[in-house]
Design an enzyme around this catalytic site. Sequence first.
Site, mmCIF file in Angstrom:
data_model
loop_
_atom_site.group_PDB
_atom_site.id
_atom_site.type_symbol
_atom_site.label_atom_id
_atom_site.label_comp_id
_atom_site.label_asym_id
_atom_site.label_seq_id
_atom_site.Cartn_x
_atom_site.Cartn_y
_atom_site.Cartn_z
ATOM 1 N N CYS A 45 2.260 6.472 -10.136
ATOM 2 C CA CYS A 45 3.341 6.982 -10.976
ATOM 3 C C CYS A 45 3.262 6.435 -12.390
ATOM 4 O O CYS A 45 2.534 5.489 -12.671
ATOM 5 C CB CYS A 45 4.699 6.568 -10.422
ATOM 6 N N GLY A 63 0.931 11.172 -12.932
ATOM 7 C CA GLY A 63 1.667 11.813 -11.856
ATOM 8 C C GLY A 63 1.979 13.247 -12.179
ATOM 9 O O GLY A 63 2.587 13.529 -13.202
ATOM 10 N N ASN A 72 7.097 2.329 -10.334
ATOM 11 C CA ASN A 72 5.675 2.603 -10.115
ATOM 12 C C ASN A 72 5.120 1.475 -9.254
ATOM 13 O O ASN A 72 5.287 0.314 -9.608
ATOM 14 C CB ASN A 72 4.938 2.651 -11.466
ATOM 15 N N GLY A 73 4.486 1.838 -8.155
ATOM 16 C CA GLY A 73 3.876 0.798 -7.326
ATOM 17 C C GLY A 73 4.204 0.974 -5.859
ATOM 18 O O GLY A 73 4.787 1.984 -5.455
ATOM 19 N N TYR A 84 -10.113 4.348 -13.621
ATOM 20 C CA TYR A 84 -9.747 5.749 -13.465
ATOM 21 C C TYR A 84 -8.356 6.112 -13.966
ATOM 22 O O TYR A 84 -8.162 7.149 -14.598
ATOM 23 C CB TYR A 84 -9.848 6.141 -11.982
HETATM 24 P P1 AMP Z 1 -13.316 12.707 -4.272
HETATM 25 O O1 AMP Z 1 -14.456 11.758 -4.162
HETATM 26 O O2 AMP Z 1 -13.665 14.128 -4.064
HETATM 27 O O3 AMP Z 1 -12.184 12.311 -3.359
HETATM 28 O O4 AMP Z 1 -12.747 12.647 -5.749
HETATM 29 C C1 AMP Z 1 -13.069 11.585 -6.559
HETATM 30 C C2 AMP Z 1 -12.433 11.775 -7.907
HETATM 31 O O5 AMP Z 1 -11.003 11.685 -7.804
HETATM 32 C C3 AMP Z 1 -12.838 10.624 -8.807
HETATM 33 O O6 AMP Z 1 -13.943 10.974 -9.563
HETATM 34 C C4 AMP Z 1 -11.630 10.395 -9.685
HETATM 35 O O7 AMP Z 1 -11.739 11.158 -10.853
HETATM 36 C C5 AMP Z 1 -10.485 10.888 -8.847
HETATM 37 N N1 AMP Z 1 -9.786 9.744 -8.229
HETATM 38 C C6 AMP Z 1 -10.213 8.503 -8.023
HETATM 39 N N2 AMP Z 1 -9.276 7.746 -7.435
HETATM 40 C C7 AMP Z 1 -8.205 8.541 -7.273
HETATM 41 C C8 AMP Z 1 -6.908 8.337 -6.745
HETATM 42 N N3 AMP Z 1 -6.538 7.154 -6.250
HETATM 43 N N4 AMP Z 1 -6.061 9.390 -6.731
HETATM 44 C C9 AMP Z 1 -6.434 10.573 -7.225
HETATM 45 N N5 AMP Z 1 -7.647 10.829 -7.734
HETATM 46 C C10 AMP Z 1 -8.529 9.834 -7.766
#
Ligand code: AMP
Length: 473
Positions: free
Chosen positions: A14, A47, A122-123, A262
């Site tokens: 969030c 979010g 957030n958390g 990320y």
């Molecule tokens: P996937 O390996 O298909 O699950 O998607 C990986 C991609 O999702 C990564 O390259 C990030 O850009 C993004 N990502 C990484 N961690 C998260 C997360 N905790 N929640 C949502 N997207 C994420």
Amino acid sequence: MGHVLDDDKPCHECGVVGVYLAEAAVGEPAEAARTAFYGLFALQHRGQESAGIAAVDENGEALVHKAMGLVSEVFSPAVIEGLPGRIAVGHVRYSTTGGSRLLNAQPLVFSYLRGMVALAHNGNLVNYLELRDRLATLGSVFQTSTDTEVIGNLLARYSQDRLEDALIKTMIDVKGGYALVLAARDTLVGVRDPLGIRPLCLGKLEGGYVLASESCALDTIGAEFLRDVAPGEIVVIDSRGVTSLCALQSRQRAHCVFEYIYFARPDSTLDGINVNRARRAMGAQLARETRLQADIVVPVPDSGTSAALGYAAESGIPFEEGLMKNRYVGRTFIQPTQKMRDLGVRLKLNPVAEVVAGRRIILVDDSIVRGTTSRQIVSMLRTAGAREVHLVVASPPTCHSCYYGIDTHLPELIAARLDVEGIRAFIGADSLHYLSVEGMFSALDRGGEGFCVACFDGRYPVPVEGVREGGCG
Ligand code: AMP
């Protein structure tokens, strides 16, 4: 690339914002809510499931508007005008499946002995279930499955105390990673967990103050960055200015490293480290660790872009935009037709055939969670004529769940099941390379001291009851 996760538990990725305006600084009745809106707009990447703003007026009345969707979809000028008051808090919550989670949207507004409070969080609290059971035994009722409601109930239990003291007691009860913003009559409060896992910063507005998850929100609303809220600190903002309470002290720091990898925006600086700079350094480090031969470096936009620039600069291999991203993917996405779902990642990304055809490509992404996105991207690049696709990942293998607010769970983590060769085969790349843990540390200023890297090494800075995780595949 964001991805969609199943959610029936209190997990939050969030963004939060809080705005305090001095009486003299209020130009129009809903100025605080409007400022919070722009702040949330800058935090949209944190979010996309729901957005909400609550404002407290001079009578201590809190009004809230929250709905599923992007900030720009949830708020119209008319809606914002319906949120008068000089103190406001706002929240954006991450994308999950299904559209029925409005109950879990924030801010949460409640009324307790000392009046109305609006709370945004957030958390994740690791002892959420235990606290919830304890509160339920004492007679609390719950409307949501969020740990934010547990925090609200704890505050209400301590309502004999002043808000600040009730917050200190609440902080002693709750365990995990959290950044909170609260609006009460005449007061805006910010709270950060004792290890500083989740980020929160303080800025100065003309005639007021602002709290936000990331400094990019301060830039957007023209606030001057003052400082990060310290781990374990409560910041109270009222007519006397800013008062700092060192509520829970710890020498240890455990800033979430995934914010840098990320989650946060590259133009933000969190706890003294600029995100773009950290990502570029990780990309450069990856180039030193891999030394691949190729024609071009292509990022997976947007999350892989800074690391790809760092990789290209260090390796001398040209950076090329080989994938175009549609940046306007919003709520309409929650229930796409089956035909569109089958197109999967193509809804968001499309290769630039002229760039990739016949080339040996180093494809840079920030992380791999399930591997499904990378698999589709590699296949798309091959269809577009790429000769070789070498996937380089600007973080180590993610093989442990996060319990502190980054929504990754062991069963979905491909690196927990497969080794690097197994993952490469699944993704269909010519080769696959992850950044080493030491390399990641060396790319971060301070040599990696004071970060939570539990998603990579399984060492949890706040103990998580009953967790027995496997190692990496
Ligand atoms: P996937 O390996 O298909 O699950 O998607 C990986 C991609 O999702 C990564 O390259 C990030 O850009 C993004 N990502 C990484 N961690 C998260 C997360 N905790 N929640 C949502 N997207 C994420």
